[in-house]
Design an enzyme around this catalytic site. Structure first.
Site, PDB file in Angstrom:
ATOM      1  N   LYS A  34       0.812  -1.230   0.000  1.00  0.00           N
ATOM      2  CA  LYS A  34       0.000   0.000   0.000  1.00  0.00           C
ATOM      3  C   LYS A  34       0.838   1.270   0.000  1.00  0.00           C
ATOM      4  O   LYS A  34       0.401   2.301  -0.495  1.00  0.00           O
ATOM      5  CB  LYS A  34      -0.976  -0.002   1.182  1.00  0.00           C
ATOM      6  CG  LYS A  34      -0.332   0.134   2.544  1.00  0.00           C
ATOM      7  CD  LYS A  34      -1.363   0.184   3.665  1.00  0.00           C
ATOM      8  CE  LYS A  34      -2.115   1.482   3.676  1.00  0.00           C
ATOM      9  NZ  LYS A  34      -2.977   1.621   4.864  1.00  0.00           N
ATOM     10  N   GLY A  39       9.248  -2.955   2.159  1.00  0.00           N
ATOM     11  CA  GLY A  39       9.983  -3.210   3.400  1.00  0.00           C
ATOM     12  C   GLY A  39       9.137  -3.196   4.647  1.00  0.00           C
ATOM     13  O   GLY A  39       9.585  -3.629   5.710  1.00  0.00           O
ATOM     14  N   GLY A 115      -4.495  -3.803  -1.375  1.00  0.00           N
ATOM     15  CA  GLY A 115      -5.013  -5.055  -1.908  1.00  0.00           C
ATOM     16  C   GLY A 115      -6.184  -5.547  -1.082  1.00  0.00           C
ATOM     17  O   GLY A 115      -6.095  -5.602   0.152  1.00  0.00           O
ATOM     18  N   GLY A 184       9.861   0.763  23.912  1.00  0.00           N
ATOM     19  CA  GLY A 184       9.998   1.876  24.843  1.00  0.00           C
ATOM     20  C   GLY A 184      11.403   2.016  25.379  1.00  0.00           C
ATOM     21  O   GLY A 184      11.934   3.134  25.496  1.00  0.00           O
ATOM     22  N   VAL A 236      -1.389   3.487  33.889  1.00  0.00           N
ATOM     23  CA  VAL A 236      -1.725   4.820  33.381  1.00  0.00           C
ATOM     24  C   VAL A 236      -3.245   4.949  33.265  1.00  0.00           C
ATOM     25  O   VAL A 236      -3.924   4.059  32.740  1.00  0.00           O
ATOM     26  CB  VAL A 236      -1.053   5.069  32.021  1.00  0.00           C
ATOM     27  CG1 VAL A 236      -1.532   6.376  31.400  1.00  0.00           C
ATOM     28  CG2 VAL A 236       0.471   5.093  32.187  1.00  0.00           C
ATOM     29  N   LEU A 319       7.891 -10.486  15.555  1.00  0.00           N
ATOM     30  CA  LEU A 319       9.313 -10.350  15.265  1.00  0.00           C
ATOM     31  C   LEU A 319       9.545 -10.520  13.771  1.00  0.00           C
ATOM     32  O   LEU A 319       8.970 -11.421  13.143  1.00  0.00           O
ATOM     33  CB  LEU A 319      10.128 -11.402  16.027  1.00  0.00           C
ATOM     34  CG  LEU A 319      10.059 -11.332  17.555  1.00  0.00           C
ATOM     35  CD1 LEU A 319      10.681 -12.587  18.170  1.00  0.00           C
ATOM     36  CD2 LEU A 319      10.776 -10.084  18.057  1.00  0.00           C
ATOM     37  N   ALA A 320      10.415  -9.691  13.212  1.00  0.00           N
ATOM     38  CA  ALA A 320      10.686  -9.746  11.777  1.00  0.00           C
ATOM     39  C   ALA A 320      11.210 -11.117  11.366  1.00  0.00           C
ATOM     40  O   ALA A 320      10.801 -11.669  10.332  1.00  0.00           O
ATOM     41  CB  ALA A 320      11.695  -8.658  11.392  1.00  0.00           C
ATOM     42  N   HIS A 444      39.699 -17.021  22.371  1.00  0.00           N
ATOM     43  CA  HIS A 444      40.036 -16.107  23.473  1.00  0.00           C
ATOM     44  C   HIS A 444      40.872 -14.962  22.916  1.00  0.00           C
ATOM     45  O   HIS A 444      41.792 -15.180  22.139  1.00  0.00           O
ATOM     46  CB  HIS A 444      40.830 -16.857  24.545  1.00  0.00           C
ATOM     47  CG  HIS A 444      41.360 -15.950  25.620  1.00  0.00           C
ATOM     48  ND1 HIS A 444      40.559 -15.456  26.617  1.00  0.00           N
ATOM     49  CD2 HIS A 444      42.604 -15.440  25.820  1.00  0.00           C
ATOM     50  CE1 HIS A 444      41.296 -14.682  27.414  1.00  0.00           C
ATOM     51  NE2 HIS A 444      42.544 -14.667  26.946  1.00  0.00           N
TER      52      HIS A 444
END
Length: 466
Positions: A34, A39, A115, A184, A236, A319-320, A444
């Site tokens: 849209k 992405g 769509g 956040g 809140v 999650l992507a 190491h």
């Protein structure tokens, strides 16, 4: 009318990856988006731009606070917020152009517009022009949008979501963040580094509540050391704007008393909700649950067998990389293959500094399930590599089955653990024991040595360096 084997609605990480895999498997593929750029949320107003700002603000903080101890004298350090935001946008533009390239490379037809289903095999696209395409299979990958609370009016100027927080024209004097989760905390840390006072209000009694309790405790300590303020167990009740001043009212759940917070910006970061607007799901009889998510079976099929759904619009972590796995899963399922996804092994990451990363079961989940387990934990400050870089906060914790020693969970706080968690994912995918990890050589000095030491600690308390 153009006809396709597969049409993908939505071009986020789940959608564009699904399209690429479908094309790789020989299917004629279309993708519908849209917005003007491909992405989705991740590349445009989520993962990529937030990491760009996290990195830029981290560099600034290092210059101000840490360069001198490394013997680097830079004088009066200043930042240019406009340039920082511009660089962020440059990263976004380069990344979205990369998706354009991949679509062309894989001969995927791109349609820009909304769509919506006319029926199970026809999709109407309303963009600059109205057109209809035919698709044997459709994948819904329309993602999610920021959530809010019903009594909060988002003016997108001073009462904002993550989208607006990525393009502020000034650093807030006092940013109040509603929500102590990933979004956040990441954006709160960005503006704290740049000089804002930051107060996080969280309903739960701990931050990043979905992760292991030890991680929540460690990060609260780290953030407080960085001078961020927290009001945990606060619900809140109101957000009011008067000019440039915002008042947030909240109920202290432990004391059952109302408190007020005043700032000049409020970031509402209370999660995200599935986005299915405009799809016209009713036309094909696809229901959503009470949270607006599309219902699917174990093959990620909706009630209409040729229509699938993936990513944030279905159940599970938003999650992507989870969406990407599901995109590949559906493409291969349509092609007649038998793919698999182990949802227990989808890692979660918080890209603050130090970073936070987890895979598998938390200690709280194992206790609740009555699983007998053992735990091994190793502090980052005991590593030579951590002391060399100055990144001594954090730990690696490995949870293993008490009887079989199979690794059940890996939880990390520290430098570069977003990358390091893949070692835990790999080990658990192959059902490794803690001793398997403990017996593997780790270079190491590296941060990864903490994984070996935590595995040793879980194996008969054999850690070598504590």
């Amino acid at each position: 009318m153009s006809s396709y084997d597969v049409a993908v609605i939505g071009s986020g990480p789940g959608g564009y990856v699904a399209a690429i895999r479908c094309a790789q498997l020989g299917m004629k593929t279309a993708i519908i988006e849209k917005y003007n750029t491909l992405g989705g949320t991740c590349l445009n107003v989520g993962c990529i731009p937030s990491k760009a700002l996290l990195d830029s603000s981290h560099h600034y903080e290092d210059a101000v606070k840490h360069f001198e101890e490394h013997g680097i004298e830079v004088g009066d350090v200043k930042f240019n917020l406009e340039k920082m935001i511009s660089r962020k946008q440059g990263v976004v533009d380069m990344t979205t152009k990369g998706i354009d390239f991949l679509m062309g490379k894989n001969n995927i037809d791109v349609f820009h517009g909304v769509g919506s289903f006319k029926d199970a095999t026809h999709i109407q696209i309303e963009g600059e022009k109205k057109e209809t395409i035919e698709a044997k299979h459709t994948i819904i990958a329309t993602g999610s949008k920021p959530s809010t609370l019903p009594f909060i009016t988002l003016d997108k100027e001073r009462i904002i979501t993550s989208t607006e927080a990525l393009k502020l024209k000034e650093v807030p004097k006092h940013m109040i963040v509603i929500g102590g989760g990933v979004i956040g905390l990441e954006l709160g840390q960005v503006y704290k580094r740049l000089g804002a006072e930051v107060t996080v209000i969280e309903y739960m009694d701990r931050i990043i509540a979905g992760m292991d309790g030890a991680q929540s405790k460690e990060m609260l300590k780290v953030f407080k050391k960085q001078k961020m303020k927290f009001a945990l167990s606060h619900g809140v009740t109101a957000v009011e704007r008067n000019g440039d001043e915002i008042t947030v009212k909240a109920n202290n759940l432990k004391k059952d008393e109302e408190v007020e917070f005043k700032g000049d910006y409020v970031l509402v970061a209370v999660g995200r909700h599935a986005y299915t607007e405009g799809l016209n799901l009713d036309a094909v009889g696809i229901p959503t649950d009470k949270r607006g998510k599309v219902e699917v079976n174990e093959h990620l099929q909706t009630k209409v067998s040729n229509i699938y759904a993936i990513g944030d619009v279905i159940e599970g972590a938003m999650l992507a990389h989870k969406a990407e796995e599901e995109g590949v899963f559906v493409a291969e399922t349509i092609a007649g293959q038998k793919p698999h996804i182990n949802y227990n092994l989808i890692p979660g990451v918080v890209y603050t500094w130090p970073e936070v990363a987890s895979v598998g079961k938390t200690e709280e989940q194992l206790k609740e399930a009555g699983v007998a387990y053992k735990s091994g934990q190793f502090p980052m400050r005991a590593l030579g590599r951590s002391r060399a870089s100055g990144d001594v906060d954090g730990f690696v914790k490995i949870l293993a089955d008490k009887d079989t020693d199979e690794v059940l969970g890996v939880h990390m706080v520290g430098a570069r653990v977003a990358d390091l968690i893949s070692e835990g994912v790999t080990a658990m995918e192959f059902r490794a024991s803690a001793e398997d990890i403990a017996r593997m050589s780790h270079a190491h000095p590296t941060y990864a040595e903490a994984v070996k030491e935590a595995a040793l600690a879980a194996t008969e308390d054999r850690a070598l360096h504590v």
